[in-house]
Scaffold this motif. Structure first.
Motif, short mmCIF file in Angstrom:
data_model
loop_
_atom_site.label_atom_id
_atom_site.label_comp_id
_atom_site.label_asym_id
_atom_site.label_seq_id
_atom_site.Cartn_x
_atom_site.Cartn_y
_atom_site.Cartn_z
N LYS A 1 0.84 -1.20 0.00
CA LYS A 1 0.00 0.00 0.00
C LYS A 1 0.87 1.25 0.00
O LYS A 1 1.99 1.23 0.54
CB LYS A 1 -0.92 0.02 1.23
CG LYS A 1 -1.98 -1.07 1.25
CD LYS A 1 -2.88 -0.94 2.48
CE LYS A 1 -3.96 -2.01 2.47
NZ LYS A 1 -4.88 -1.89 3.65
N HIS B 1 0.22 5.34 0.97
CA HIS B 1 -0.72 6.30 1.52
C HIS B 1 -0.08 7.69 1.64
O HIS B 1 1.07 7.81 2.06
CB HIS B 1 -1.18 5.87 2.92
CG HIS B 1 -2.02 4.63 2.90
ND1 HIS B 1 -2.18 3.83 4.01
CD2 HIS B 1 -2.76 4.06 1.92
CE1 HIS B 1 -2.98 2.81 3.71
NE2 HIS B 1 -3.34 2.94 2.45
N GLU C 1 -5.16 7.22 -1.15
CA GLU C 1 -4.53 5.95 -1.52
C GLU C 1 -3.98 6.06 -2.93
O GLU C 1 -4.69 6.46 -3.86
CB GLU C 1 -5.54 4.82 -1.40
CG GLU C 1 -6.05 4.63 0.02
CD GLU C 1 -7.02 3.46 0.17
OE1 GLU C 1 -7.28 2.79 -0.85
OE2 GLU C 1 -7.49 3.23 1.30
#
Length: 407
Positions: A109, A111, A122
């Motif tokens: 991920k 962020h 995101e």
């Protein structure tokens, strides 16, 4: 009888005015010029003293060179030697970037948090800059958001405000409206369009940070101040919104002297915009998974820790990131672990509903087995990183750590 000084730049026999080859390693012409210039000043002074010492008795030298003149000459020499020594020490202290890497996982991920304590953005791909991650032109062609580029602060005390005290801040969304404006949204509030301010036509505030550090913020105006005051504290005034144009590097040498003494690789170069301290943070997904097991019947998410980069991989073990030093992502980006990420009460707030955990989890459990022995004393989870080599990273990119040869 007064002295007649040697001709300008004339060097007595047996001496040289050329800086030694040691200056060839200096990385920029400015450093080479500065260091070489001071070296030549020192040589000139030493040659001056040597020239007259050789031609006159001690008594004449004492008469010809007043105490003031001698002091000036000695001071110049000492200053030059100090400057030269500082450059040599700095070069010696620099650590070479590793050349051997071992893959440990991949980016799961990415962020970005445009507003400190606000809601996340995101990303699929991000630009990694010296002051933090940034949107790419693929996401926003007009203007690219940076991580922690906005901060809320008190109108009277100039102290920054966060969701630690005002949990509803986690609902504030920031996006790009056009090349000159942010669009800011929150529940029950109309969309606020904020013109991106400049130092030339806006007030610059010195926002009070941790340990009395001061971080410059360009004020975003009265309309933004009123909007944030009404949403966060339900008053017409009291709060202001600040913007960081990334033109001023933070100075943490005084405010965070204890941290600098404890973490030897931490420096001003490590700092982000309105991040608590460093420009990038990272966490291992397996560490959060293990924490959930320890809490029991828990749905703690990785988003509660508000990291920029989440790393995952089949061979990763919980808390492996504790021992990482140099980190490489993709083909170009290189980061260095400069500080453990110590955790606070903000981790107990669910970023999706703004509700604080009634039992202070996951902080309560972290305090039982991840207590830090350093100056902060708070439990640790994840890493604070310094950007050593900038570039672009994407979800799925391989993550490497430095592999050191054992003799």
């Amino acid at each position: 009888m007064p002295f007649s000084s040697p001709a300008k730049n004339k060097v007595p026999e047996g001496h040289t005015s050329e800086p030694p080859a040691m200056y060839n390693w200096l990385p920029t012409p400015i450093m080479q010029h500065s260091c070489g210039h001071n070296f030549l000043n020192a040589v000139t002074c030493l040659n001056f003293l040597d020239y007259h010492t050789a031609q006159q008795p001690d008594s004449s030298l004492e008469m010809g060179l007043s105490s003031v003149t001698q002091t000036v000459l000695v001071t110049t020499v000492v200053t030059a030697v100090t400057v030269v020594g500082a450059f040599i020490y700095k070069k010696w202290k620099q650590v070479k970037i590793p050349s051997n890497w071992e893959r440990v996982g991949s980016v799961k991920k990415l962020h970005l948090y445009p507003l400190k304590s606000g809601h996340r953005v995101e990303l699929q791909r991000a630009e990694v800059t010296e002051v933090g991650i940034k949107q790419t032109q693929d996401d926003e062609k007009a203007f690219q958001l940076r991580d922690r580029v906005l901060v809320v602060y008190g109108a009277k005390d100039n102290e920054f405000r966060t969701a630690r005290t005002y949990p509803k801040m986690v609902f504030i969304d920031v996006s790009v409206h056009d090349e000159n404006h942010f669009a800011i949204d929150a529940p029950t509030m109309r969309t606020l369009y904020v013109k991106i301010p400049s130092r030339e036509d806006s007030k610059v505030a010195n926002v009070k940070w941790w340990q009395d550090e001061r971080v410059q913020a360009i004020d975003c105006g009265d309309e933004a101040a009123s909007w944030f005051s009404r949403y966060i504290i339900e008053r017409d005034s009291g709060l202001r919104l600040g913007y960081n144009d990334a033109s001023q590097k933070r100075d943490i040498t005084k405010a965070h002297a204890k941290l600098l003494d404890y973490y030897k690789n931490l420096s001003n170069k490590s700092t982000g915009l309105f991040a608590d301290l460093t420009s990038v943070s990272l966490v291992n997904q397996h560490s959060v998974n293990d924490l959930n097991k320890r809490v029991g019947n828990s749905d703690i998410t990785v988003e509660q820790f508000r990291h920029n980069i989440v790393v995952d991989g089949p061979d990763l073990q919980p808390y492996d990131e504790d021992t990482w030093d140099w980190i490489k992502i993709g083909d170009n980006v290189i980061l260095r672990n400069v500080k453990d990420c110590t955790r606070c009460i903000l981790t107990t707030i669910d970023p999706e509903n703004g509700i604080r955990h009634p039992d202070r989890e996951p902080l309560k459990t972290l305090e039982q087995y991840r207590k830090h022995s350093g100056p902060e004393k708070s439990p640790r989870l994840g890493n604070n990183l310094e950007v050593t080599r900038t570039g672009f990273i994407s979800i799925g990119d391989p993550v490497y750590i430095a592999r050191y040869e054992t003799k």
